[in-house]
Scaffold this motif. Structure first.
Motif, mmCIF file in Angstrom:
data_model
loop_
_atom_site.group_PDB
_atom_site.id
_atom_site.type_symbol
_atom_site.label_atom_id
_atom_site.label_comp_id
_atom_site.label_asym_id
_atom_site.label_seq_id
_atom_site.Cartn_x
_atom_site.Cartn_y
_atom_site.Cartn_z
ATOM 1 N N ASN A 1 1.465 6.068 2.549
ATOM 2 C CA ASN A 1 0.639 4.885 2.731
ATOM 3 C C ASN A 1 -0.771 5.188 2.217
ATOM 4 O O ASN A 1 -1.506 5.966 2.817
ATOM 5 N N ASN A 2 -1.161 4.562 1.120
ATOM 6 C CA ASN A 2 -2.460 4.845 0.505
ATOM 7 C C ASN A 2 -3.636 4.359 1.342
ATOM 8 O O ASN A 2 -4.765 4.799 1.147
ATOM 9 N N HIS A 3 -3.387 3.428 2.267
ATOM 10 C CA HIS A 3 -4.465 2.883 3.097
ATOM 11 C C HIS A 3 -4.641 3.656 4.391
ATOM 12 O O HIS A 3 -5.438 3.280 5.238
ATOM 13 N N ASP B 1 2.534 5.566 9.023
ATOM 14 C CA ASP B 1 1.182 5.914 9.460
ATOM 15 C C ASP B 1 1.152 7.277 10.143
ATOM 16 O O ASP B 1 0.180 7.624 10.818
ATOM 17 N N SER C 1 0.805 -1.221 0.000
ATOM 18 C CA SER C 1 0.000 0.000 0.000
ATOM 19 C C SER C 1 0.840 1.273 0.000
ATOM 20 O O SER C 1 0.304 2.375 -0.089
ATOM 21 N N HIS D 1 -5.698 7.124 6.152
ATOM 22 C CA HIS D 1 -6.458 8.348 5.915
ATOM 23 C C HIS D 1 -6.605 9.111 7.224
ATOM 24 O O HIS D 1 -6.950 8.544 8.256
#
Length: 383
Positions: free
Chosen positions: A95-97, A242, A71, A99
C-alpha cells in the motif's frame, strides 16, 4: 577439482564417524525408524479434501475491501528469496499510502472494522467442519482423526504477474502461496508484548528432524513421531495491506492411514538409518556418498531440523519455530522462523452438533481480537 559447497559434501567412507556425537534427538529419531512398522505412513505432500475450498480477501484500516484499492501495487518480494515461476519474480502487495512513520495507536473504530472478518468467514468455517465430519462418517478418514484450526502469520506471495498497479487484478484467478517465514524482530515483539499481555505460559521446547523421502507413490514424511501430512479442508487468506504481515486461517486434519509393506519398511529404514548428524550442513543431517537412495525407488528429497517453543493458555496454544531446511532435489537451503496460533477452544466447539451461528461469531471475534494484537506486533518492522 570443482568446488563442492558444504551442504552437498558427502563422506567417501560410509563408516567414518560423525564430527559430532549422536544427540538424544537422533537416538529418538532412530528408535522411530526401528518402530517404523507400526508408526510410519505414506503421504503425498500437501493434500486437499474433496470438499476443500479457499478464499482470499483484503483488509485495511477501512475494513474489508471489495476491490483492490488504487494505492496498492504488486512489488518484488522484499526478501533474499530468488523464487520465481516462468522467469517472474515473486511479488507481494504494498500500500503506497501507508507509511510506518505515520503509525499511531489503533482506534477502536479500526479494530471494529477488523472484526467484520468474523461475519465473512463464519459460515465457511461451519461448512468446512460439517464436511470434515461427513468424511469421518463415510470412513474416508479415521474416526479418531483430530481436526486442528490454526492462524498463521506470514506473507501472501504472488506469481505469474508483473509488478505494477493492481486495480484490475483478479482476486479469483491469482496464483499465490502463503509464506510462513516471519522476521526475527516480529518474533521478538511477540515474546515481549503479545505473550505477556495474553498471559501465555511456556509449555516446553522440543526439537525434531523431518526427512522427506521421494518414493514410487509420492513423498513420505518421517519425523521423530512419524505421521501423515494433514489433509486441508479450508484456508482463508487475508491480505492485511496496512500491516507488514498477512494472516491465514486454516482447518486441517489427519488422513486415513495406509500401511507399508515389509519390503518398503526395510528400504526406508536402511535409507534413514545411514543418516549422520553434522551441525555444519543445512538440515543438520547428511548421508555418506551413494547412500541418499535405496532399493525400491526411494530417495532423500528434503531434510529439516526444527526447534519449537510451545506456549499455552486455557483457550489457545502458540508455537514459535526455527527451521533449518535443505532440499536435496533442488539444492536449495532455507532458514525460516514461524508463528502459529492454535485455536483450541474454538476448534472443540465447532465440532459440536448444531452449533448456533451467534456462538461461532462470538468465538471468531475473540480469536480475531487476539490475532489483531499479534499482527500489531509488526508495527515497528520494515520488511
Amino acid at each position: 577439482m570443482s568446488y563442492v559447497p558444504p551442504h552437498k559434501r558427502n563422506s567417501k567412507d560410509p563408516v567414518q564417524p560423525s564430527p559430532f556425537p549422536d544427540s538424544p534427538l537422533l537416538t529418538k529419531f532412530r528408535r522411530n525408524i526401528d518402530d517404523l512398522k507400526s508408526t510410519y505412513f505414506q503421504g503425498n505432500g500437501i493434500v486437499y479434501s474433496g470438499k476443500y475450498f479457499t478464499k482470499w480477501f483484503l483488509v485495511s484500516s477501512n475494513g474489508i475491501e471489495d476491490e483492490v484499492p488504487p494505492s496498492v501495487n504488486l512489488v518484488p518480494l522484499s526478501s533474499d528469496s530468488s523464487d520465481c515461476i516462468n522467469g517472474l519474480k515473486a511479488l507481494e502487495l504494498m500500500n503506497n499510502h501507508f507509511h510506518k512513520d505515520m503509525i499511531t495507536e489503533e482506534s477502536e473504530e479500526e479494530i471494529t472494522r477488523w472484526l467484520l472478518v468474523a461475519e465473512k468467514v463464519a459460515d465457511d468455517l461451519v461448512f468446512a467442519y460439517d464436511q470434515a465430519n461427513k468424511r469421518k462418517e463415510d470412513h474416508e478418514i479415521s474416526d479418531n482423526a483430530k481436526l486442528r484450526l490454526v492462524a498463521r502469520f506470514g506473507k501472501i506471495v504472488f506469481y505469474g504477474r508483473k509488478a505494477g498497479l493492481v486495480v484490475d487484478y483478479s482476486l479469483k484467478n491469482s496464483r499465490r502461496i502463503f509464506s510462513t517465514d516471519v522476521p526475527t524482530s516480529f518474533i521478538q515483539n511477540i515474546k515481549s508484548k503479545a505473550i505477556p499481555s495474553h498471559e501465555f505460559c511456556i509449555d516446553g521446547e522440543k526439537q525434531k528432524y523431518i526427512v522427506k523421502i521421494n518414493g514410487p507413490n509420492g513423498i513420505i514424511n518421517c519425523k521423530c513421531t512419524a505421521e501423515l501430512h494433514p489433509v486441508r479442508h479450508l484456508t482463508i487468506d487475508v491480505s492485511c495491506i496496512d500491516k507488514n504481515l498477512d494472516m491465514r486461517l486454516m482447518l486441517a486434519g489427519k488422513r486415513k492411514i495406509k500401511t507399508l509393506t515389509e519390503k518398503e519398511i526395510s528400504n526406508i529404514q536402511g535409507l534413514l538409518g545411514s543418516a549422520v548428524v553434522d551441525l555444519n550442513v543445512k538440515g543438520r543431517l547428511r548421508w555418506p556418498l551413494g547412500k541418499t537412495s535405496s532399493e525400491g525407488g526411494y530417495k532423500i528429497f528434503e531434510v529439516c531440523h526444527a526447534r519449537v517453543t510451545i506456549y499455552k493458555k486455557h483457550t489457545l496454544g502458540l508455537k514459535v519455530r526455527e527451521t533449518n531446511r535443505f532440499n536435496e532435489r533442488y539444492a536449495t537451503a532455507e532458514m525460516e522462523k514461524g508463528v502459529t496460533l492454535i485455536l483450541k477452544e474454538m476448534n472443540t466447539k465447532l465440532q459440536e452438533q448444531n452449533i448456533e451461528r451467534v456462538c461461532v461469531l462470538e468465538m471468531l471475534r475473540d480469536a480475531l481480537g487476539t490475532i489483531w494484537d499479534f499482527l500489531c506486533c509488526d508495527a515497528n518492522l520494515m520488511q
